[in-house]
Design an enzyme around this catalytic site. Structure first.
Site, mmCIF file in Angstrom:
data_model
loop_
_atom_site.group_PDB
_atom_site.id
_atom_site.type_symbol
_atom_site.label_atom_id
_atom_site.label_comp_id
_atom_site.label_asym_id
_atom_site.label_seq_id
_atom_site.Cartn_x
_atom_site.Cartn_y
_atom_site.Cartn_z
ATOM 1 N N ASP A 473 0.832 -1.209 0.000
ATOM 2 C CA ASP A 473 0.000 0.000 0.000
ATOM 3 C C ASP A 473 0.865 1.257 0.000
ATOM 4 O O ASP A 473 2.058 1.219 0.325
ATOM 5 C CB ASP A 473 -0.914 -0.029 1.237
ATOM 6 C CG ASP A 473 -2.228 0.697 1.008
ATOM 7 O OD1 ASP A 473 -2.301 1.532 0.086
ATOM 8 O OD2 ASP A 473 -3.184 0.427 1.761
ATOM 9 N N ASP A 535 -10.985 2.073 -2.835
ATOM 10 C CA ASP A 535 -11.517 1.748 -1.504
ATOM 11 C C ASP A 535 -13.038 1.748 -1.521
ATOM 12 O O ASP A 535 -13.664 1.418 -0.520
ATOM 13 C CB ASP A 535 -11.000 2.751 -0.469
ATOM 14 C CG ASP A 535 -9.562 2.441 -0.068
ATOM 15 O OD1 ASP A 535 -9.101 1.319 -0.346
ATOM 16 O OD2 ASP A 535 -8.900 3.314 0.516
HETATM 17 C C1 GLA Z 1 -5.740 1.896 2.137
HETATM 18 C C2 GLA Z 1 -6.188 0.715 1.300
HETATM 19 C C3 GLA Z 1 -7.237 -0.070 2.033
HETATM 20 C C4 GLA Z 1 -6.697 -0.533 3.364
HETATM 21 C C5 GLA Z 1 -6.229 0.670 4.160
HETATM 22 C C6 GLA Z 1 -5.522 0.252 5.429
HETATM 23 O O1 GLA Z 1 -6.745 2.844 2.233
HETATM 24 O O2 GLA Z 1 -6.649 1.123 0.070
HETATM 25 O O3 GLA Z 1 -7.652 -1.176 1.268
HETATM 26 O O4 GLA Z 1 -5.649 -1.421 3.165
HETATM 27 O O5 GLA Z 1 -5.320 1.462 3.416
HETATM 28 O O6 GLA Z 1 -5.098 1.333 6.160
#
Ligand code: GLA
Length: 726
Positions: A473, A535
Site C-alpha cells: 500500500d 476503496d
Molecule cells: C488503504 C487501502 C485499504 C486498506 C487501508 C488500510 O486505504 O486502500 O484497502 O488497506 O489502506 O489502512
C-alpha cells in the site's frame, strides 16, 4: 514489421491493422502517418514540404515558420516551434534551446529497455532506434520504437546521452509526441478522487492545450496516465481510436494541443512543470516507455490491444497464467480492531465456505490501533497477536488456506520507533515543517539505507511465516520535495525495492494499492499482476470505476471484492449476488466479516466461488467486449445509457464466453431490454441458460439479434451466464 525506404528517407512500422510512418527531411525527423495499415510507399507529400513559405532547405529566411508547423516527431523547445516541446535542454546560463537532427538509425530484433524502470518484454518484437543530436550541446537523443508480433501497439521510449563538453539541465524529456494531421478528435480521459477513481470523460478538442497530469509523486486518484483521441463518430465497437499510456507510476503529464493549423499534437511523459535533471557530460538518461495503440474497431478494440499487450508482454508474475486464489481480506471486516481469536473465527468460517486465502490487512504491527502511528515498525503487535504471526498462520494454513499480509513499506509515522531513531529518513526540506497526511510521512526511498531498513524488517517476516500474498500500500502523496529530480528518483527507488521483492520472493502474489487506486497504472503491472482499484466497494460505483480502469488496464489486474451492505463508502444496499457478479469483472474476493453474514448470503458463497473458478480463465485470458456504459448520457456521450451495464468475456478460440448484465435502475412499465452480444464466432452455435431458460443460438443471432433481458425487478439486479460452443 519495420521497413526503411531509403530513397524517401522513410521508416514504416506495421502492426496487424496499423502503420506508423516517419520521414527524415533536411535532417529533421517528421511524423508522417499513423492510421489504418497502408503498403509501404513514399508518403512525403503528406508533409507539405513544398507549401510556401515553408520549404525547409531552400528557405532559411522562413525557418521559424517551418519550425512552427512541421510535424516533428520529437519537438524541441527554443528554436521556433512554439507548440508544446517534448524535450527541453537548459545550459549553465539558463538559456533553453535545442534542435535535434537525424544522425543514424538501426533496425533490429528484440528491444531496448529503459534502465531501472518497468518495461515491456518478450520475444517476437522488432525495434527501430533513431539517433538524433543537438549539435551545440552535444546531447544525443535516441528514439526507440518497438512493435510486437500481432499487436496493434507501438512502444516508444527515449534515451539520452550527453556527448558534449558542458553540463546542462534537462527541463523535460517526454516519452512520446505525435503530430496528427487533423482536428477531428474527441479526448477520452479519466478523472477522479479517492473512492471515485477513473471516471471516464469524453469531450471535443478545442484550440489550445488540454492537459492532465500528476505532481503528487504517484500516478494519482485524480487523473490517470491514459487518454485516447477518438473520432466524433467512434463508438465502443466502431471507428478510430488512438490510445496512449505510460509505463510509469510517478508524476506524469499528458496533453492534446490543437494548433493554429488545426493539427493535433498528442503527448505523454513524465511531468514537466517543475521537472529538472542535472545532466552532466558523459551521463545517460532514460524516459519511461509509452504505449501507443491504434484501433479501427472502436474504443473496445483499443482496450483489447492494451489488455493483450500488458498480459503477454508486461506482467511478469506467473499468476498471469495461473489461477489466483479467492481471498478474504479483513479490512472492511474489522479495520484496526481485531485480535487473534477474532481473526481465527473469520478464517474458520471462510475456510468452510471454500475461500482460499486469508489476507491480514492494516493494524497487525507496532501498536497500531488507528492510523496515527507505527508505520515503519514492522513487528507484530503482541497485544493483538500473542506469539507474533505464527499462531495465526499455523491456524490458517491448518485450515487449508494460504496467508497474505498488508505492508505500507514507503511510509513512516512520526509516532514510530523508526522515526524516533531516524528522523532524517522522512522526506522533507530542511528548515521547513513536514506536512502530515493520514498522520504519516513518506520515507526517502532515494536512499539505499532507508530502503534496507524496511527491507530487513519485511524479510524477517517473510522468512518466518508462510506469506503467499502481499498487499503493498501507499497512502499519501509527496510534499516538501527536497531537491530537483527527487520525485523521479523516488519512483526509481520504489521500483528497485519492488524488484528486490519479486526477485527474492517470486512466488508471492503481489497486489499493489495506493489508498485505493492512486497507483493504478501500467508501471505497477510489471511487479504486481493485480492492483486494488478503489476503496469504494459499492457495486454500483464499481461499475464506473471498473469501466474506466478497463479502458487501458486488463480486467485481470482490477482488484475487486464483495463487501457488506449497507456499503461502507456509500451506504447503498445492493443484492449479494450482484456484488459478486460485479467483483467477477476483476480479481474476485471478499472483504467482509463472514461470521456476520445471514445464512442466505453465506450459502451463496460456495456457488460463487465455484462459478468464479469456471470463468476466471476467461476473465484472465479472454477478450473483453463492453456492451454497456455506466456513465450518464451527457453531451457527446449521448449513445451511452446509464440504466444498465453489460459485458462479455470471450475465449481466444471463441469456444466459450461469460456474459454479465446489470440492471442499474428499474423503471415502471419497462420493456425487456435487447442486448447485442459481441466477439463470438458468427458461424458457431452457443448453448446457454439465461434467466432460467436453456437456449442454443448461433453467434450471428446473438450478435445481430441479441438476447432479451426481462425487467429483473429492482435496482442493481443482475444475471450472468456462460455460453459454450456446441
Ligand atoms: C488503504 C487501502 C485499504 C486498506 C487501508 C488500510 O486505504 O486502500 O484497502 O488497506 O489502506 O489502512
Amino acid at each position: 514489421m519495420i521497413t526503411y525506404l531509403e530513397e524517401a528517407g522513410q521508416f514504416q512500422l506495421d502492426t496487424p491493422h496499423a502503420s506508423y510512418v516517419l520521414t527524415v527531411a533536411d535532417g529533421f525527423l517528421l511524423h508522417t502517418y499513423w492510421g489504418k495499415r497502408i503498403a509501404p510507399q513514399d508518403l512525403s507529400d503528406l508533409l507539405r514540404l513544398g507549401d510556401p513559405p515553408f520549404v525547409p532547405s531552400k528557405n532559411e529566411r522562413e525557418r521559424a515558420s517551418f519550425m512552427d508547423c512541421a510535424p516533428f516527431e520529437y519537438p524541441c523547445a527554443g528554436t521556433g516551434d512554439y507548440r508544446e516541446a517534448a524535450i527541453g535542454i537548459e545550459n549553465e546560463d539558463g538559456a533553453c534551446a535545442c534542435n535535434l537532427r537525424y544522425i543514424s538509425h538501426r533496425i533490429y530484433n528484440g528491444k531496448y529497455n529503459p534502465r531501472c524502470m518497468p518495461h515491456t518484454w518478450g520475444n517476437g518484437c522488432e525495434t527501430l532506434d533513431i539517433l538524433l543530436r543537438d549539435e551545440p550541446t552535444g546531447v544525443e537523443v535516441t528514439l526507440h520504437y518497438t512493435v510486437f508480433d500481432g499487436i496493434d501497439a507501438i512502444i516508444r521510449s527515449v534515451s539520452l546521452e550527453h556527448c558534449g563538453y558542458r553540463d546542462v539541465t534537462l527541463r523535460r524529456v517526454l516519452s512520446a509526441s505525435v503530430d496528427l494531421d487533423d482536428d477531428r478528435f474527441e479526448m477520452l480521459s479519466l478523472y477522479g478522487s479517492w473512492a471515485r477513481e477513473r471516471q471516464a470523460e469524453r469531450l471535443p478538442l478545442r484550440h489550445g492545450k488540454q492537459r492532465l497530469d500528476s505532481s503528487r509523486g504517484e500516478s494519482s486518484h485524480q487523473y490517470s496516465p491514459f487518454f485516447a483521441l477518438v473520432r466524433p463518430e467512434t463508438t465502443e465497437q466502431q471507428g478510430e481510436a488512438y490510445g496512449f499510456t505510460l509505463i510509469w507510476s510517478g508524476d506524469f503529464m499528458l496533453q492534446a494541443e490543437l494548433t493554429q493549423f488545426c493539427q493535433t499534437r498528442a503527448q505523454i511523459g513524465m511531468q514537466t512543470d517543475d521537472f529538472s535533471h542535472a545532466f552532466s557530460t558523459e551521463s545517460e538518461f532514460d524516459a519511461p516507455e509509452a504505449v501507443l495503440v491504434y484501433s479501427e474497431s472502436g474504443i473496445g478494440g483499443m482496450s483489447r490491444t492494451f489488455h493483450k499487450l500488458f498480459s503477454d508482454h508486461l506482467i511478469r508474475s506467473d499468476y498471469r497464467y495461473i489461477e489466483r486464489p479467492v481471498l478474504i481480506n479483513n479490512w472492511e471486516a474489522t479495520y484496526f480492531h481485531f485480535d487473534l481469536e477474532k481473526l481465527k473465527t473469520i478464517a474458520d468460517e471462510a475456510a468452510k465456505l471454500g475461500i482460499e486465502l486469508f489476507v491480514l490487512d492494516d493494524g497487525w504491527f507496532g501498536r497500531r490501533d488507528s492510523d496515527n502511528c507505527s508505520l515503519g515498525d514492522w513487528t507484530p503487535d503482541e497485544r493483538k497477536l500473542p506469539g507474533g504471526l505464527k499462531p495465526l498462520t499455523d491456524h490458517i494454513t491448518g485450515r487449508g488456506m494460504q496467508f497474505g499480509l498488508w505492508f505500507e513499506p514507503e511510509m513512516i509515522s512520526p509516532d514510530s520507533d523508526l522515526f524516533r531513531e531516524n528522523p532524517d529518513f522522512a522526506v522533507g526540506i530542511e528548515g521547513r515543517p513536514r506536512t502530515q497526511s493520514r498522520a504519516q510521512y513518506v520515507l526517502d526511498y532515494t536512499r539505499q539505507d532507508v530502503r534496507d531498513a524496511i527491507w530487513e524488517q519485511m524479510k524477517k517476516i517473510l522468512d518466518s511465516v508462510p506469506v503467499s500474498y502481499i498487499k503493498w500500500d501507499m497512502n499519501r502523496q509527496l510534499t516538501e520535495i527536497p531537491r530537483a529530480g527527487f520525485r523521479r528518483a523516488y519512483m526509481l527507488g520504489v521500483y528497485q525495492m519492488l524488484e528486490r521483492l519479486v526477485t527474492e520472493y517470486p512466488d508471492i502474489l503481489l497486489e499493489s494499492c495506493s489508498g485505493g487506486g492512486a497507483r493504478f497504472d501500467a508501471g505497477m503491472l510489471y511487479y504486481s499482476p493485480q492492483i486494488w482499484a478503489s476503496d469504494n466497494t459499492d457495486a454500483k460505483d464499481r461499475l464506473r470505476i471498473q469501466y474506466g480502469a478497463s479502458l487501458f488496464m486488463p480486467p485481470s489486474a482490477i482488484g475487486s471484492h464483495v463487501s457488506v451492505c449497507p456499503n461502507h463508502a456509500t451506504g447503498r444496499v445492493t443484492p449479494f449476488e450482484t456484488r459478486a457478479n460485479v467483483a467477477m469483472f476483476g480479481t474476485f474476493g471478499y472483504e467482509l466479516d463472514v461470521t456476520q453474514l445471514s445464512d442466505a448470503e453465506k450459502s451463496q458463497i460456495p456457488a460463487q466461488i465455484s462459478r468464479w473458478h469456471g470463468i476466471s480463465r476467461l476473465i484472465r485470458d479472454g477478450a473483453l467486449w463492453r456492451l454497456g456504459n455506466p456513465f450518464r448520457p451527457s453531451g457527446y456521450a449521448a449513445q451511452q445509457n446509464a440504466d444498465f451495464d453489460a459485458w462479455i468475456f470471450v475465449s481466444a478460440d471463441k469456444s466459450e464466453a461469460v456474459f454479465t448484465y446489470i440492471q442499474i435502475t428499474a423503471e415502471a412499465n419497462m420493456k425487456s431490454r435487447r442486448i447485442l452480444l459481441a466477439g463470438l464466432d458468427s458461424d458457431a452455435d452457443y448453448a446457454f441458460t439465461l434467466c432460467g431458460c436453456e437456449d442454443v443460438k448461433s453467434g450471428a443471432y446473438l450478435m445481430q439479434c441479441g438476447v432479451m433481458i426481462p425487467n429483473l425487478g429492482g435496482d442493481m439486479q443482475s444475471v450472468q451466464t456462460v455460453l459454450q460452443k456446441v
